[in-house]
Scaffold this motif. Structure first.
Motif: not given
Length: 501
Positions: A45-46, A48-49, A73, A76-77, A80, A481-482
């Motif tokens: 996630v980190s 990809t962000d 994103r 990846a979320l 997670l 993020y979303c």
């Protein structure tokens, strides 16, 4: 590369579980492997962000000819949140499963489900998406029937038949799509569809309809939901919790991915269908839930209803609507899993989940009453829990998009969801336990090497409840993020250019 680890790490543990199937400490190794998978997901996630997207071409074959793994994103979320759900389920299983289940493949096939789920989230190829669906189906069928009890076998047969039908529709749609476009790479399909106008929809839509039906069955959307409430209450509770948190969500994830890459180009046909499916799923799921008197059946019908909320956000097809759908999907994976884990503890203590035979749990088990309160009323959408944020985002997005009808349906369904959760709360936790309800069942099936301690169950469920609370109180960075994930999904050209430079 980091993008491949969520697939190869579960595979490595499966090999370990097979080779050391008589090792009595495998449950602790499973918890350690699940924790490592969570660390990998956090790193993914980190990265990809920071980068926006990551990709890996297996064997260095260029797209669209090789196997492509893609992380944005959104995916990846999902990796997670799946890692959080999986770690909680593995920790919970240490005390909740009898040794027979542990020693005959529970951990082997649980990691098989995780591998299939992560593969589905990260694949950039629709045939490989089908392959990962089949990996999940095989592993989940074995887990559902594991133990060989009659009710399990009945539930697993229904589950298998409907999901095989889903697979048939999916692979038939893939075949038709390949015949029309000559490719299976998602970015390449999206690129080729850009060359056609809306009239091409009459030629290409039959393949997409078949694929949509496959996703709708796996996502338990109306009218394809019958398999879920008929089967999810039959396996051990920790298995149900794992299924509720992961399996239907993969079908919904795939539908979002397909709509934002392909189907939106023919939105005159697909957008009304998606919105009607969302509304019917919300209403029918919640109304049928209110008529049930079995703990897990009520929660199972609510899966149908809550997937309708996610599809509503997709149907709005705005940045705000899609961001709300992504947030709500992540919230539901955690809250629904935790509600099933609490149901498992009730079954652990009483040996039944019939609401009429339960009562007095608030007095005897106040901590578990708190865990259920947090999970259930998050599903109902009460502030300041994460479910309130998700429903608020979706209803607000619907009003902004001037789709008042579906917004009112979502609001109406929220009240009925609250009614169902209050029903469980009153019957299981609040009303006094009476003598004619029977004494607590002394269930020897849980007496393994750890006796009847529930430390691992408490830690897993408590940690999930804490995430639900924090997800509501500190929702702002998650929503941001979303929103970024939503903006990326609504710009398919960015995806195409990244995969096919």
């Amino acid at each position: 590369m980091i993008i491949s680890l969520p697939i190869f790490l579960p595979l490595a543990f499966m090999i370990f579980a097979f080779l050391f199937r008589h090792y009595h400490g495998r449950e602790y190794v499973a918890v350690g492997a699940a924790a490592l998978n969570l660390v990998v997901a956090i790193v993914l996630v980190s990265k990809t962000d920071q980068a926006g997207m990551l990709k890996l071409q297996m064997g260095n074959w260029p797209a669209p000819y090789g196997i492509t793994l893609v992380a944005d994103r959104f995916s990846a979320l999902m990796v997670l949140v799946a890692a959080i759900v999986f770690l909680a389920s593995m920790a919970y299983s240490v005390n909740s499963l009898r040794w027979k289940h542990k020693s005959f493949g529970f951990y082997l096939f649980s990691f098989g489900i995780l591998m299939g789920v992560n593969g589905s989230f990260l694949t950039g190829d629709i045939f490989n998406l089908y392959v990962w669906f089949e990996v999940m189906l095989m592993a989940s069928f074995i887990l559902m029937s594991h133990g060989g009890e009659r009710i399990q076998l009945e539930g697993s047969v229904k589950y298998l038949i409907l999901n095989l039908i889903s697979s048939f529709f999916f692979v038939a749609g893939i075949g038709l799509l390949y015949g029309k476009l000559g490719t299976l790479n998602m970015a390449d399909i999206a690129s080729k569809l850009m060359k056609y106008d809306a009239h091409f929809s009459t030629e290409i839509n039959p393949s997409f309809i078949l694929i949509f039906v496959g996703f709708a069955i796996k996502g338990a959307l109306v009218p394809f939901f019958f398999w879920l409430p008929a089967s999810y209450h039959t396996p051990p509770p920790v298995v149900t919790a794992l299924f509720a948190g992961l399996l239907t969500k993969v079908g919904i994830y795939s539908l979002i991915r397909f709509y934002t890459l392909f189907l939106f180009r023919f939105d005159a046909f697909w957008q009304p269908l998606i919105l009607w499916g969302a509304g019917l799923s919300m209403v029918i799921g919640v109304i049928t839930a209110t008529s049930q008197f079995e703990f897990r059946k009520i929660l199972s019908f609510h899966i149908i209803s809550q997937m309708g909320y996610v599809i509503m956000g997709l149907g709005l097809f705005t940045i705000a609507g899609l961001a709300g759908a992504i947030y709500f999907l992540a919230h539901n994976m955690i809250s629904k899993t935790n509600a099933f884990l609490v149901a498992g503890y009730v079954h652990h203590q009483k040996g039944t989940l019939n609401l009429k035979n339960l009562g007095g749990y608030y007095k005897d088990h106040p901590l578990w009453a708190l865990f259920f309160f947090v999970s259930a009323f998050s599903l109902a959408g009460l502030p300041p829990l994460s479910g309130f944020v998700g429903k608020f985002l979706l209803i607000k997005a619907g009003i902004e998009a001037k789709m008042i009808g579906i917004s009112l349906v979502a609001l109406f369904v929220g009240f009925f969801t609250l009614f169902s959760m209050i029903k469980i709360w009153m019957e299981v936790f609040w009303k006094p336990q009476t003598e004619n309800q029977g004494a607590v069942k002394k269930n020897n099936e849980y007496k393994n090497g750890d006796g009847i301690k529930v430390v691992w169950m408490t830690l897993a469920t408590g940690a999930m409840a804490l995430i639900i609370v924090l997800g509501g109180i500190f929702a702002s960075p998650i929503v941001q993020y979303c929103t970024l994930a939503s903006e990326s999904l609504l710009n398919p050209q960015q995806y195409i250019d990244f995969i096919l430079p």
